[in-house]
Enzyme design. Structure first.
Site, PDB file in Angstrom:
ATOM      1  N   HIS A   1      26.727  52.698  46.634  1.00  0.00           N
ATOM      2  CA  HIS A   1      25.912  51.835  45.786  1.00  0.00           C
ATOM      3  C   HIS A   1      24.997  50.888  46.542  1.00  0.00           C
ATOM      4  CE1 HIS A   1      28.425  53.473  42.568  1.00  0.00           C
ATOM      5  NE2 HIS A   1      27.218  53.524  42.048  1.00  0.00           N
TER       6      HIS A   1
ATOM      7  N   ARG B   1      31.932  61.525  47.145  1.00  0.00           N
ATOM      8  CA  ARG B   1      30.551  61.145  47.478  1.00  0.00           C
ATOM      9  C   ARG B   1      30.484  59.966  48.433  1.00  0.00           C
ATOM     10  NH1 ARG B   1      28.265  58.818  41.720  1.00  0.00           N
ATOM     11  NH2 ARG B   1      26.896  57.460  42.896  1.00  0.00           N
TER      12      ARG B   1
ATOM     13  N   GLU C   1      28.250  65.157  34.266  1.00  0.00           N
ATOM     14  CA  GLU C   1      28.756  64.825  35.596  1.00  0.00           C
ATOM     15  C   GLU C   1      30.084  65.518  35.866  1.00  0.00           C
ATOM     16  OE1 GLU C   1      27.363  60.459  36.610  1.00  0.00           O
ATOM     17  OE2 GLU C   1      28.422  60.450  34.700  1.00  0.00           O
TER      18      GLU C   1
ATOM     19  N   CYS D   1      19.099  62.770  36.758  1.00  0.00           N
ATOM     20  CA  CYS D   1      18.817  61.416  37.237  1.00  0.00           C
ATOM     21  C   CYS D   1      19.616  61.029  38.481  1.00  0.00           C
ATOM     22  CB  CYS D   1      19.068  60.401  36.124  1.00  0.00           C
ATOM     23  SG  CYS D   1      20.759  60.410  35.534  1.00  0.00           S
TER      24      CYS D   1
ATOM     25  N   ASN E   1      24.813  63.179  41.367  1.00  0.00           N
ATOM     26  CA  ASN E   1      25.670  62.582  42.406  1.00  0.00           C
ATOM     27  C   ASN E   1      27.132  62.883  42.110  1.00  0.00           C
ATOM     28  OD1 ASN E   1      23.265  61.434  43.216  1.00  0.00           O
ATOM     29  ND2 ASN E   1      23.701  59.442  42.297  1.00  0.00           N
TER      30      ASN E   1
HETATM   31  C1  PEP Z   1      25.069  60.347  39.116  1.00  0.00           C
HETATM   32  O1  PEP Z   1      26.292  60.414  39.182  1.00  0.00           O
HETATM   33  O2  PEP Z   1      24.295  61.229  39.525  1.00  0.00           O
HETATM   34  C2  PEP Z   1      24.439  59.164  38.532  1.00  0.00           C
HETATM   35  C3  PEP Z   1      23.141  59.131  38.277  1.00  0.00           C
HETATM   36  O3  PEP Z   1      25.223  58.093  38.295  1.00  0.00           O
HETATM   37  P1  PEP Z   1      25.765  57.086  39.419  1.00  0.00           P
HETATM   38  O4  PEP Z   1      25.096  57.447  40.708  1.00  0.00           O
HETATM   39  O5  PEP Z   1      25.440  55.732  38.948  1.00  0.00           O
HETATM   40  O6  PEP Z   1      27.225  57.398  39.413  1.00  0.00           O
HETATM   41 MG    MG Z   2      27.522  59.038  38.041  1.00  0.00          MG
END
Ligand code: PEP
Ligand code: MG
Length: 756
Positions: free
Chosen positions: A367, A644, A610, A681, A633
């Site tokens: 993050h 991740r 996801e 996204c 992600n």
């Molecule tokens: C993702 O998981 O791709 C996403 C856009 O959400 P975040 O990165 O906030 O988990």
């Molecule tokens: Mg996510």
């Protein structure tokens, strides 16, 4: 009984006097080696200093031939002195000539000396030179003598670091401390940053080295150690979510180390020898860091870093420092160098002064990196050694394109990078020109390029980047940077600001996605989870705490009065979750209309894709929602079973490999089949090469960080979408799951002059 510490203490007292005297640097060095020799009853004491060309030069000697000073030299690794410098370890030999590494320097006249004790001159884990004593008789130096010489070496290290020896160097033969150094990690965010190092956890500079009263100093050390242990116990006893999981494991390790007898004994010994408690911590830590540099076992290196953190905490306690007020003292071109960092901590720095970020750990999707991308600064990650090799204020270049950093760069390199920055500025100019042009491919296919956001600071980027709207608004960021739950009014206020700033462009709000790696320190009573990424998070958590979701939905409905509201749910696994959320939304709509509130003109509800389970219920999912947004992600981490946030796996699997591209295609196809809009996204959308792949797979809307819109739009302008679609039809459905797709896509682009 003989007081073993008397010798070292007397020596330190002598050194302290010498440091205080107004002497020319060479004279000071000469007096230092003379006094060390005298104190240790040695016939020889010599100081070798490491130059930037990896040569150790004799800088001062008592006992060897005077005329060999500044002439006698050894390469790093050569002879006993070179071995000590290369290994950062002391050598204690009664018959030096018998040692396999012994190299005879005739100009010094040292052949008559049999015993030899040499210690590295260390600072912050770096070797700056070697300090040696020699005697004619065969003798083994005692432990307290080794300790005394190491302590003297530390004093010399401070002298070198303070730049005192700079006048003694010949032109072109700089000392190693100022040597330019480059390190390569991984690119986390593109861009070039030129500026000056700001250590996120500033190394405390110990200026008071010598104690006046070792008993009193020992008491200070014991007291600080006691408070350190208490503070760790206290953190461990709090069943606070911030201290669960990995964080807790780190604290457990700290507790173990804070009670480590070896560590404590070394600290006490250094104080008994005349150092202040602060200097003792610095010395013991410096010895350890130097050894750590030569350690290859990642587990042990990691533990050493724990010791590093612990030593820093201890120093802060001893010096009574709170968290520094960094903002005021920050240079105007700050490049933050940290081992790792939380997203909120980065936001503590004034944005206009930030020019880059360097992390020793981290991953592209952690993050802090997402926030850095939103702020628009280059980021190099996994740059091992960055923290220990930098000093506050060092000149530094971050090459975010390559994931490389250059510390104390030479002027030609700096000039080359300055040119690169100018080139990029011209390219930015080009992107700005593209800003108001439609985003269409070479063959006329229109693509919606949206941006990701999460905080009010992101909003100006909407106009600056020319994004078609906000494809993902991460509402949890407001929660993450706050110290308590944001109140309903604060939430509503932010959402209204976002919609106002969007000026009619679409905005998709995601309901709060906390849990996993997104922790709210003030959200109590979360149980410890073995696998937080697979745990009680996102929609799972908010459906179980409907108060939280209801408040947010009400705030969103009110903020969007008279406009369209697009909402999406994170981490959906089963369709009943969508149904439950819809029930809560409907109830809120009914509630607000009962009280005659201004309602949104339309409400679109989407699900994030996801969790792989959705891949086998795509048709049903698409009928149950108004749109689907792939969170690549999380989807990638679950499809590949690869955390991740795990540094060791960061480069292991390719997002453009055949299996993952097939997954993405399956989702795009289902969207077309069901007439349900599909967007993506995750970070995948922001790199031109992967954005190109997504468009080839059928995606017509993608959402990325604002800085990526220009490069992706420039790529799009040259892309023949039809040809790429055909390329995938030919290559993806076939039998070769191990086709090197990334290389093939690069070649596809190169052949057609598509800028990636
Ligand atoms: C993702 O998981 O791709 C996403 C856009 O959400 P975040 O990165 O906030 O988990
Ligand atoms: Mg996510």
């Amino acid at each position: 009984m003989r007081d073993m510490a008397a010798g070292p203490r007397v020596l330190l007292k002598r050194l302290r006097e010498l440091m205080a005297e107004a002497l020319a640097p060479q004279e000071r060095l000469d007096r230092i080696v003379h006094d060390i020799a005298q104190n240790m009853v040695a016939e020889v004491c010599s100081l070798y200093v490491l130059r930037a060309d990896s040569v150790l030069e004799l800088y001062a000697t008592e006992g060897l031939k005077r005329e060999s000073v500044h002439l006698a030299q050894l390469r790093l690794g050569q002879g006993l002195v070179g071995t000590i410098a290369a290994s950062a370890r002391a050598l204690n030999l009664s018959e030096a000539q018998q040692h396999p590494a012994f190299a005879y320097l005739p100009e010094t006249g040292e052949e008559i000396y049999s015993s030899f004790l040499g210690v590295p001159v260390l600072r912050a884990g770096r070797t700056l030179g070697v300090l040696v004593v020699q005697n004619r008789t065969k003798r083994q130096y005692r432990d307290d003598e080794v300790e005394a010489l190491e302590t003297a070496a530390m004093v010399i290290a401070e002298m070198i670091a303070a730049g005192e020896l700079a006048h003694l160097t010949r032109p072109g033969l700089e000392l190693d401390l100022r040597r330019p150094a480059s390190f390569t990690g991984i690119s986390f965010n593109d861009g070039i940053g030129l500026g000056h190092v700001v250590l996120h956890e500033p190394r405390i500079v110990v200026t008071n080295l010598f104690n006046e009263d070792s008993d009193e100093e020992m008491r200070r050390l014991e007291q600080a150690l006691g408070s350190l242990r208490l503070s760790i116990d206290d953190m461990l006893s709090r069943r606070d979510v911030a201290f669960e999981g990995e964080h807790r494991a780190v604290l457990e390790a700290y507790r173990m180390f804070a009670n480590d007898q070896g560590w404590v004994r070394r600290l006490e010994e250094a104080v008994r020898n005349g150092l202040t408690a602060e200097a003792a911590v610095e010395k013991v830590q410096s010895d350890m860091r130097a050894r750590m540099l030569h350690m290859t076992d990642p587990y042990l290196r990691e533990r050493m870093s724990d010791f590093d953190d612990l030593a820093n905490r201890l120093l802060r306690m001893l010096m009574g420092r709170g968290p520094d007020d960094v903002a005021a003292a920050l240079p105007k071109d700050a490049i933050i160098v940290a081992r790792s960092m939380g997203a909120a901590e980065l936001l503590d720095y004034p944005r206009e002064k930030l020019r880059g970020l360097v992390l020793e750990d981290g991953t592209v999707t952690s993050h802090v990196v997402i926030v850095a991308r939103a702020v628009g600064i280059p980021v190099a990650g996994q740059v091992k050694g960055a923290v220990s090799m930098s000093e506050n204020g060092d000149a530094i270049i971050v090459d975010g394109d390559e994931g490389t950093i250059h510390l104390r760069p030479q002027s030609d390199l700096e000039a080359a990078y300055a040119e690169k920055v100018r080139f990029r500025a011209r390219r930015q100019e080009l992107y700005r020109e593209l800003r108001n042009k439609p985003s269409v491919s070479r063959d006329g296919v229109g693509i919606d390029l949206m941006m990701n956001a999460g905080l009010a600071v992101d909003l100006p980027q909407l106009a600056e980047s020319g994004a078609a709207g906000i494809g993902l608004f991460r509402t949890e960021l407001q929660f993450m940077v706050a110290s308590t739950f944001p109140r309903a009014e604060a939430q509503e206020g932010l959402y209204r600001d976002v919609l106002d700033a969007a000026k009619g462009k679409p905005v998709t709000f995601r309901t709060i996605d906390i849990g996993g790696d997104k922790i709210l320190p003030y959200f109590k009573n979360l149980a410890h989870e073995e696998n937080p990424a697979l745990g009680w998070r996102a929609i799972r958590l908010t459906l179980d705490r409907p108060g939280l979701l209801r408040t947010q939905i009400r705030a969103l409905l009110k903020a969007a009065g008279g406009r369209e509201l697009r909402l999406m749910l994170p981490m959906v696994t089963v369709l009943s979750e969508v149904a439950q959320a819809r029930e809560i939304i409907d109830k809120e709509v009914r509630h607000l209309s009962r009280f005659a509130h201004h309602l949104p003109t339309s409400l679109k509800l989407g699900a994030m894709l996801e969790v792989p389970a959705l891949l086998w219920q795509l048709d049903e999912l698409m009928k149950a929602v108004d749109f689907v947004s792939v969170g690549s992600n999380d989807l990638f981490q679950f499809v590949m079973a690869a955390d991740r946030g795990n540094t060791q796996l960061a480069d292991r699997f390719d997002t453009l490999s055949v299996p993952f591209l097939r997954v993405l295609k399956q989702v795009a196809d289902a969207g077309i089949r069901n007439h349900t809009p599909v967007t993506l996204c995750g970070e995948l959308a922001g790199r031109p090469i992967s954005a190109m792949a997504l468009i080839g797979l059928g995606y017509r809307s993608i959402s990325m960080s604002p800085a990526s819109i220009g490069p992706v739009k420039a790529m799009l302008a040259e892309l023949p979408v039809g040809e790429l679609t055909k390329f995938f039809e030919e290559n993806l459905a076939g039998h070769a799951a191990n086709l090197p797709m990334r290389a093939l896509l690069q070649a596809f682009a190169d052949d057609r002059g598509i800028p990636l």
